[in-house]
Scaffold this active site. Structure first.
Site, PDB file in Angstrom:
ATOM      1  N   GLY A  41     -10.558   6.333  -6.534  1.00 31.22           N
ATOM      2  CA  GLY A  41      -9.776   5.155  -6.923  1.00 31.22           C
ATOM      3  C   GLY A  41      -8.436   5.093  -6.229  1.00 31.22           C
ATOM      4  O   GLY A  41      -7.420   4.768  -6.846  1.00 31.22           O
ATOM      5  N   SER A  64       1.769  -1.737  -7.267  1.00 29.69           N
ATOM      6  CA  SER A  64       1.479  -2.941  -8.088  1.00 29.69           C
ATOM      7  C   SER A  64       0.367  -3.775  -7.427  1.00 29.69           C
ATOM      8  O   SER A  64       0.619  -4.887  -6.964  1.00 29.69           O
ATOM      9  CB  SER A  64       2.743  -3.759  -8.327  1.00 29.69           C
ATOM     10  OG  SER A  64       3.570  -3.869  -7.203  1.00 29.69           O
ATOM     11  N   LEU A 108       0.823  -1.213   0.000  1.00 26.10           N
ATOM     12  CA  LEU A 108       0.000   0.000   0.000  1.00 26.10           C
ATOM     13  C   LEU A 108       0.855   1.261   0.000  1.00 26.10           C
ATOM     14  O   LEU A 108       2.030   1.221   0.423  1.00 26.10           O
ATOM     15  CB  LEU A 108      -0.890   0.012   1.262  1.00 26.10           C
ATOM     16  CG  LEU A 108      -1.982  -1.053   1.366  1.00 26.10           C
ATOM     17  CD1 LEU A 108      -2.615  -0.998   2.762  1.00 26.10           C
ATOM     18  CD2 LEU A 108      -3.038  -0.845   0.285  1.00 26.10           C
ATOM     19  N   SER A 134       9.341   2.750  -0.629  1.00 24.90           N
ATOM     20  CA  SER A 134      10.464   3.585  -1.090  1.00 24.90           C
ATOM     21  C   SER A 134      11.563   3.621  -0.031  1.00 24.90           C
ATOM     22  O   SER A 134      12.757   3.580  -0.370  1.00 24.90           O
ATOM     23  CB  SER A 134       9.992   5.018  -1.367  1.00 24.90           C
ATOM     24  OG  SER A 134       8.939   5.005  -2.276  1.00 24.90           O
TER      25      SER A 134
HETATM   26  N1  LIG Z   1      -5.328   6.700  -6.910  1.00 23.74           N
HETATM   27  C1  LIG Z   1      -4.118   6.424  -6.427  1.00 23.74           C
HETATM   28  N2  LIG Z   1      -3.862   5.209  -5.894  1.00 23.74           N
HETATM   29  C2  LIG Z   1      -2.642   4.934  -5.404  1.00 23.74           C
HETATM   30  N3  LIG Z   1      -1.588   5.805  -5.421  1.00 23.74           N
HETATM   31  C3  LIG Z   1      -1.806   7.030  -5.943  1.00 23.74           C
HETATM   32  C4  LIG Z   1      -3.068   7.377  -6.456  1.00 23.74           C
HETATM   33  N4  LIG Z   1      -2.979   8.675  -6.910  1.00 23.74           N
HETATM   34  C5  LIG Z   1      -1.737   9.078  -6.694  1.00 23.74           C
HETATM   35  N5  LIG Z   1      -1.010   8.104  -6.104  1.00 23.74           N
HETATM   36  C6  LIG Z   1       0.436   8.218  -5.831  1.00 23.74           C
HETATM   37  O1  LIG Z   1       1.058   7.397  -6.804  1.00 23.74           O
HETATM   38  C7  LIG Z   1       1.983   6.507  -6.181  1.00 23.74           C
HETATM   39  C8  LIG Z   1       1.804   5.062  -6.680  1.00 23.74           C
HETATM   40  O2  LIG Z   1       2.338   4.918  -7.947  1.00 23.74           O
HETATM   41  P1  LIG Z   1       2.632   3.445  -8.487  1.00 23.74           P
HETATM   42  O3  LIG Z   1       3.178   3.620  -9.838  1.00 23.74           O
HETATM   43  O4  LIG Z   1       3.464   2.720  -7.500  1.00 23.74           O
HETATM   44  O5  LIG Z   1       1.168   2.801  -8.533  1.00 23.74           O
HETATM   45  S1  LIG Z   1       0.685   1.469  -9.236  1.00 23.74           S
HETATM   46  O6  LIG Z   1       1.711   0.431  -9.003  1.00 23.74           O
HETATM   47  O7  LIG Z   1       0.510   1.735 -10.671  1.00 23.74           O
HETATM   48  O8  LIG Z   1      -0.604   1.135  -8.621  1.00 23.74           O
HETATM   49  C9  LIG Z   1       1.714   6.530  -4.716  1.00 23.74           C
HETATM   50  O9  LIG Z   1       3.005   6.558  -4.117  1.00 23.74           O
HETATM   51  P2  LIG Z   1       3.439   5.635  -2.885  1.00 23.74           P
HETATM   52  O10 LIG Z   1       2.867   6.328  -1.693  1.00 23.74           O
HETATM   53  O11 LIG Z   1       4.936   5.724  -2.924  1.00 23.74           O
HETATM   54  O12 LIG Z   1       2.936   4.245  -3.050  1.00 23.74           O
HETATM   55  C10 LIG Z   1       0.906   7.802  -4.472  1.00 23.74           C
HETATM   56  O13 LIG Z   1       1.758   8.821  -4.026  1.00 23.74           O
HETATM   57  N1  LIG Z   2      10.034   1.139   9.047  1.00 32.99           N
HETATM   58  C1  LIG Z   2       9.478   2.333   9.222  1.00 32.99           C
HETATM   59  N2  LIG Z   2       9.202   2.764  10.452  1.00 32.99           N
HETATM   60  C2  LIG Z   2       8.624   3.980  10.631  1.00 32.99           C
HETATM   61  N3  LIG Z   2       8.296   4.832   9.638  1.00 32.99           N
HETATM   62  C3  LIG Z   2       8.546   4.442   8.394  1.00 32.99           C
HETATM   63  C4  LIG Z   2       9.142   3.168   8.116  1.00 32.99           C
HETATM   64  N4  LIG Z   2       9.257   3.047   6.784  1.00 32.99           N
HETATM   65  C5  LIG Z   2       8.755   4.176   6.248  1.00 32.99           C
HETATM   66  N5  LIG Z   2       8.339   5.013   7.216  1.00 32.99           N
HETATM   67  C6  LIG Z   2       7.712   6.337   7.010  1.00 32.99           C
HETATM   68  O1  LIG Z   2       6.427   6.096   6.415  1.00 32.99           O
HETATM   69  C7  LIG Z   2       6.167   7.042   5.403  1.00 32.99           C
HETATM   70  C8  LIG Z   2       5.874   6.319   4.095  1.00 32.99           C
HETATM   71  O2  LIG Z   2       7.049   5.641   3.669  1.00 32.99           O
HETATM   72  P1  LIG Z   2       7.363   5.434   2.130  1.00 32.99           P
HETATM   73  O3  LIG Z   2       8.654   4.718   2.044  1.00 32.99           O
HETATM   74  O4  LIG Z   2       7.254   6.726   1.378  1.00 32.99           O
HETATM   75  O5  LIG Z   2       6.169   4.472   1.709  1.00 32.99           O
HETATM   76  P2  LIG Z   2       5.642   4.065   0.274  1.00 32.99           P
HETATM   77  O6  LIG Z   2       6.785   4.203  -0.691  1.00 32.99           O
HETATM   78  O7  LIG Z   2       5.165   2.660   0.419  1.00 32.99           O
HETATM   79  O8  LIG Z   2       4.525   5.030  -0.014  1.00 32.99           O
HETATM   80  C9  LIG Z   2       7.381   7.969   5.336  1.00 32.99           C
HETATM   81  O9  LIG Z   2       7.108   9.131   6.087  1.00 32.99           O
HETATM   82  C10 LIG Z   2       8.477   7.162   5.993  1.00 32.99           C
HETATM   83  O10 LIG Z   2       9.439   7.980   6.624  1.00 32.99           O
END
Ligand SMILES: Nc1ncnc2c1ncn2[C@@H]1O[C@H](COP(=O)(O)OS(=O)(=O)O)[C@@H](OP(=O)(O)O)[C@H]1O
Ligand SMILES: Nc1ncnc2c1ncn2[C@@H]1O[C@H](COP(=O)(O)OP(=O)(O)O)[C@@H](O)[C@H]1O
Length: 207
Positions: free
Chosen positions: A160, A111, A38, A44
């Site tokens: 979505g 994904s 999620l 990241s």
């Molecule tokens: N509708 C919706 N659903 C999920 N995520 C959203 C959406 N809109 C924007 N974002 C932002 O886009 C990041 C996810 O991109 P991805 O390329 O990893 O998504 S996917 O694999 O195609 O589902 C995701 O980043 P992460 O938080 O790093 O997962 C969000 O910041």
């Molecule tokens: N192991 C962890 N413990 C505490 N906080 C975390 C941990 N991993 C990530 N975070 C924090 O959670 C938030 C989301 O992390 P991020 O790596 O951007 O997630 P994603 O790429 O799945 O969206 C960031 O603010 C990050 O600093």
């Protein structure tokens, strides 16, 4: 030369310097570490931590982050199921090239669909696709809400959004599952080390 592809006039050209030669130079084996979970689950953060751990061991990796790729290669795609599938397909193909180059390619994308992840797995030789599931509860991801997107989704300002009004299908066959222990999330460094141990045990950190 052999004919391949959809068209009749497309040929595959082999190069005498191949993956094994590059792996020998690099003293590692090319593979793909695919981190799924999620938004806010820590993909990241773990990807960067893993890249740093590998660097400290003298191993070359490259991070393909979903968010970053959507600024360039995938800037034409949105978040409909078809767009997400195309996003994953493209990144899978790029990851395959990086692995063929001999690098440890770390892909971190939500994904959400099993079928799309399995498509990427099928692109690679057996065992060279290592699926890592960030199995963090939605409540934790939403409480973090680093980008404020969960709030927007709850307020109906983003439609979505994965986990809120769009599906996430957890892996059934992942190689590594990262989760909380007794309600506490391990540090990114500890989770990265868990992946490094797997790579070491499977022989990816030597030619
Ligand atoms: N509708 C919706 N659903 C999920 N995520 C959203 C959406 N809109 C924007 N974002 C932002 O886009 C990041 C996810 O991109 P991805 O390329 O990893 O998504 S996917 O694999 O195609 O589902 C995701 O980043 P992460 O938080 O790093 O997962 C969000 O910041
Ligand atoms: N192991 C962890 N413990 C505490 N906080 C975390 C941990 N991993 C990530 N975070 C924090 O959670 C938030 C989301 O992390 P991020 O790596 O951007 O997630 P994603 O790429 O799945 O969206 C960031 O603010 C990050 O600093």
């Amino acid at each position: 030369m052999s004919a391949v592809g959809n068209g009749n006039n497309i040929f595959w050209h082999n190069c005498p310097v191949g993956k094994p030669e590059r792996e020998k130079l690099l003293n590692q084996k090319g593979c793909v570490v695919w981190i799924t979970g999620l938004s806010g689950s820590g993909k990241s953060t773990v990807a960067c931590s893993l890249s740093r751990e590998l660097y400290a061991l003298g191993k070359i990796s490259y991070v393909l982050d979903g968010d970053n790729l959507r600024h360039g290669l995938n800037k034409d795609l949105g978040f409909k199921a078809e767009d997400r599938a195309e996003n994953i397909r493209r990144v899978g193909e790029v990851a395959k090239l990086f692995a063929d180059a001999g690098l440890i390619c770390i892909a971190s994308l939500i994904s959400p669909y099993r079928r799309d992840r399995d498509f990427c797995r099928e692109l690679l030789p057996e065992a060279n696709f290592i699926e890592v599931f960030m199995n963090m509860p939605l409540e934790l991801c939403e409480a973090r809400d680093a980008k404020g997107l969960y709030k927007l989704a709850r307020d109906g300002k983003i439609k979505g959004f994965t986990g809120i009004d769009d599906p996430y299908e957890p892996p059934l066959n992942c190689e590594i599952e990262l989760r909380q222990n007794d309600g506490v999330c391990p540090t990114p460094c500890d989770m990265a080390k868990q992946i490094v141990t797997f790579l070491e045990e499977k022989g990816f950190l030597q030619a």
